[in-house]
Motif scaffolding. Structure first.
Motif, PDB file in Angstrom:
ATOM      1  N   ILE A  22      85.906  36.233  26.581  1.00  0.00           N
ATOM      2  CA  ILE A  22      84.667  36.967  26.841  1.00  0.00           C
ATOM      3  C   ILE A  22      83.742  35.876  27.333  1.00  0.00           C
ATOM      4  CG2 ILE A  22      82.815  38.577  26.433  1.00  0.00           C
ATOM      5  CD1 ILE A  22      84.746  39.827  24.549  1.00  0.00           C
ATOM      6  N   ARG A  23      83.200  36.155  28.535  1.00  0.00           N
ATOM      7  CA  ARG A  23      82.050  35.329  28.937  1.00  0.00           C
ATOM      8  C   ARG A  23      80.748  36.010  29.272  1.00  0.00           C
ATOM      9  NH1 ARG A  23      82.686  34.669  34.857  1.00  0.00           N
ATOM     10  NH2 ARG A  23      80.918  36.143  35.251  1.00  0.00           N
ATOM     11  N   CYS A  24      79.727  35.682  28.586  1.00  0.00           N
ATOM     12  CA  CYS A  24      78.710  36.283  28.388  1.00  0.00           C
ATOM     13  C   CYS A  24      77.344  35.138  29.117  1.00  0.00           C
ATOM     14  CB  CYS A  24      78.077  36.687  27.149  1.00  0.00           C
ATOM     15  SG  CYS A  24      79.237  38.049  26.394  1.00  0.00           S
ATOM     16  N   ASP A  25      76.793  35.861  29.875  1.00  0.00           N
ATOM     17  CA  ASP A  25      75.605  35.101  30.333  1.00  0.00           C
ATOM     18  C   ASP A  25      74.489  35.853  31.315  1.00  0.00           C
ATOM     19  OD1 ASP A  25      76.280  35.459  33.365  1.00  0.00           O
ATOM     20  OD2 ASP A  25      78.254  34.400  33.081  1.00  0.00           O
ATOM     21  N   GLY A  26      73.532  35.184  31.859  1.00  0.00           N
ATOM     22  CA  GLY A  26      72.797  36.147  32.707  1.00  0.00           C
ATOM     23  C   GLY A  26      72.165  35.316  34.142  1.00  0.00           C
ATOM     24  N   LYS A  27      73.510  34.896  34.591  1.00  0.00           N
ATOM     25  CA  LYS A  27      73.733  34.106  35.944  1.00  0.00           C
ATOM     26  C   LYS A  27      73.644  35.235  37.275  1.00  0.00           C
ATOM     27  CE  LYS A  27      75.826  30.216  33.835  1.00  0.00           C
ATOM     28  NZ  LYS A  27      76.836  29.268  34.012  1.00  0.00           N
ATOM     29  N   THR A  28      73.800  36.506  37.023  1.00  0.00           N
ATOM     30  CA  THR A  28      74.195  37.142  38.235  1.00  0.00           C
ATOM     31  C   THR A  28      73.010  38.207  38.463  1.00  0.00           C
ATOM     32  OG1 THR A  28      75.440  38.596  37.326  1.00  0.00           O
ATOM     33  CG2 THR A  28      76.455  36.843  38.085  1.00  0.00           C
ATOM     34  N   GLY A  29      71.834  37.950  37.594  1.00  0.00           N
ATOM     35  CA  GLY A  29      70.938  39.238  37.938  1.00  0.00           C
ATOM     36  C   GLY A  29      69.852  39.026  36.911  1.00  0.00           C
ATOM     37  N   GLN A  30      69.058  40.067  36.723  1.00  0.00           N
ATOM     38  CA  GLN A  30      67.931  40.035  35.815  1.00  0.00           C
ATOM     39  C   GLN A  30      68.412  40.263  34.503  1.00  0.00           C
ATOM     40  OE1 GLN A  30      65.850  43.372  37.366  1.00  0.00           O
ATOM     41  NE2 GLN A  30      64.256  43.059  36.208  1.00  0.00           N
ATOM     42  N   TRP A  31      69.444  40.779  34.025  1.00  0.00           N
ATOM     43  CA  TRP A  31      70.092  40.902  32.582  1.00  0.00           C
ATOM     44  C   TRP A  31      71.363  40.355  32.340  1.00  0.00           C
ATOM     45  CZ3 TRP A  31      69.163  45.097  35.998  1.00  0.00           C
ATOM     46  CH2 TRP A  31      67.815  45.684  35.771  1.00  0.00           C
ATOM     47  N   THR A  32      71.284  39.818  31.071  1.00  0.00           N
ATOM     48  CA  THR A  32      72.653  39.286  30.647  1.00  0.00           C
ATOM     49  C   THR A  32      73.745  40.403  30.459  1.00  0.00           C
ATOM     50  OG1 THR A  32      71.781  39.412  28.215  1.00  0.00           O
ATOM     51  CG2 THR A  32      71.360  37.266  29.381  1.00  0.00           C
ATOM     52  N   GLY A  33      74.834  39.922  30.244  1.00  0.00           N
ATOM     53  CA  GLY A  33      76.032  40.772  29.888  1.00  0.00           C
ATOM     54  C   GLY A  33      77.202  40.119  30.049  1.00  0.00           C
ATOM     55  N   CYS A  34      78.260  40.723  29.643  1.00  0.00           N
ATOM     56  CA  CYS A  34      79.506  40.079  29.356  1.00  0.00           C
ATOM     57  C   CYS A  34      80.814  40.613  30.343  1.00  0.00           C
ATOM     58  CB  CYS A  34      79.903  40.539  27.830  1.00  0.00           C
ATOM     59  SG  CYS A  34      78.719  39.549  26.762  1.00  0.00           S
ATOM     60  N   VAL A  35      81.847  39.791  30.571  1.00  0.00           N
ATOM     61  CA  VAL A  35      82.975  40.194  31.408  1.00  0.00           C
ATOM     62  C   VAL A  35      84.008  39.437  30.615  1.00  0.00           C
ATOM     63  CG1 VAL A  35      81.675  40.673  33.658  1.00  0.00           C
ATOM     64  CG2 VAL A  35      82.348  38.505  32.909  1.00  0.00           C
ATOM     65  N   ILE A  36      85.270  40.156  31.045  1.00  0.00           N
ATOM     66  CA  ILE A  36      86.502  39.613  30.657  1.00  0.00           C
ATOM     67  C   ILE A  36      86.817  38.666  31.929  1.00  0.00           C
ATOM     68  CG2 ILE A  36      88.966  39.834  29.822  1.00  0.00           C
ATOM     69  CD1 ILE A  36      87.874  42.157  28.528  1.00  0.00           C
ATOM     70  N   PRO A  37      86.997  37.253  31.897  1.00  0.00           N
ATOM     71  CA  PRO A  37      87.245  36.466  32.894  1.00  0.00           C
ATOM     72  C   PRO A  37      88.586  36.886  33.390  1.00  0.00           C
ATOM     73  CG  PRO A  37      86.041  35.081  31.267  1.00  0.00           C
ATOM     74  CD  PRO A  37      86.445  36.322  30.764  1.00  0.00           C
ATOM     75  N   GLU A  38      89.519  37.069  32.773  1.00  0.00           N
ATOM     76  CA  GLU A  38      90.781  37.321  33.101  1.00  0.00           C
ATOM     77  C   GLU A  38      90.943  38.291  34.035  1.00  0.00           C
ATOM     78  OE1 GLU A  38      93.096  37.707  29.426  1.00  0.00           O
ATOM     79  OE2 GLU A  38      92.748  35.743  28.621  1.00  0.00           O
ATOM     80  N   HIS A  39      90.088  39.346  34.034  1.00  0.00           N
ATOM     81  CA  HIS A  39      90.113  40.440  34.757  1.00  0.00           C
ATOM     82  C   HIS A  39      89.530  40.483  36.084  1.00  0.00           C
ATOM     83  CE1 HIS A  39      89.450  44.677  36.276  1.00  0.00           C
ATOM     84  NE2 HIS A  39      87.947  44.251  36.473  1.00  0.00           N
TER      85      HIS A  39
END
Length: 200
Positions: A22-39
């Motif tokens: 799981i990757r969690c960061d705030g690099k793409t907008g106003q809010w932080t969030g998490c994604v599964i990089p394999e997807h």
């Protein structure tokens, strides 16, 4: 992560996570969030909402064979750009001589919708290389039989880009409401791959 059952005292325990990364960061907008990089991230463009824009992207995916056109096997790659850089990329495809995009009077508020998108590593190709198409809706069916290439009069399957005659509203909405929103919601980072899914 510490888990505790109310009323019980449990000794600390270290456990390796065996699930997906799981990757969690705030690099793409106003809010932080998490994604599964394999997807692999995706941009879903609906024909019912974006009409000729969606047909333009779908036509490119089905007919242009040499470069990435946003499919799962040949994804596009996001390129983080300033608004000025995006404008230069679009201008290279649509507004530069000797092959400026020529509006078609049959399309209300006609605009040049380029694919691959300007804000991708694959975008920003010279308009001289692109296939021009005129998607037209006849009843419930889209006709793209009126296909033009500005240079030599025939369609090249190995062209690296397409320029579609699309109403300005559908062009802008497909770019900002879908592509821009997907970059934020799927947290697509600079250089990351994504696919474009054309839906009904």
């Amino acid at each position: 992560m510490n888990l505790q059952v109310p009323g019980e005292v449990l000794p600390p325990k270290n456990t390796d996570w065996v699930g997906p990364q799981i990757r969690c960061d705030g690099k793409t907008g106003q809010w932080t969030g998490c994604v599964i990089p394999e997807h692999m991230a995706n941009v879903t463009v609906r024909r019912s909402l974006y009409r000729a824009a969606a047909i333009t992207y779908e036509w490119a995916q089905n007919n242009l064979t040499t470069l990435s056109m946003g499919t799962k096997s040949k994804p596009l790659h996001y390129k983080k750009m300033t608004e000025e850089e995006k404008k230069r990329s679009r201008d290279l495809t649509c507004n530069r001589a000797p092959d400026r995009f020529v509006k078609d009077p049959s399309v209300p508020d006609d605009s040049c919708d380029e694919f691959p998108f300007a804000a991708t590593q694959e975008g920003g190709k010279a308009g001289t290389l692109c296939v021009d198409i005129l998607p037209q809706q006849v009843g419930d069916v889209w006709d793209v039989s009126n296909v033009k290439v500005l240079r030599n009069g025939n369609v090249k399957a190995n062209a690296p880009c397409v320029r579609g005659h699309v109403t300005n509203k559908d062009n802008v909405d497909a770019g900002s409401k879908e592509f821009g929103a997907a970059v934020r919601s799927d947290r697509i980072l600079d250089g990351e791959a994504f696919q474009v899914i054309i839906a009904p």
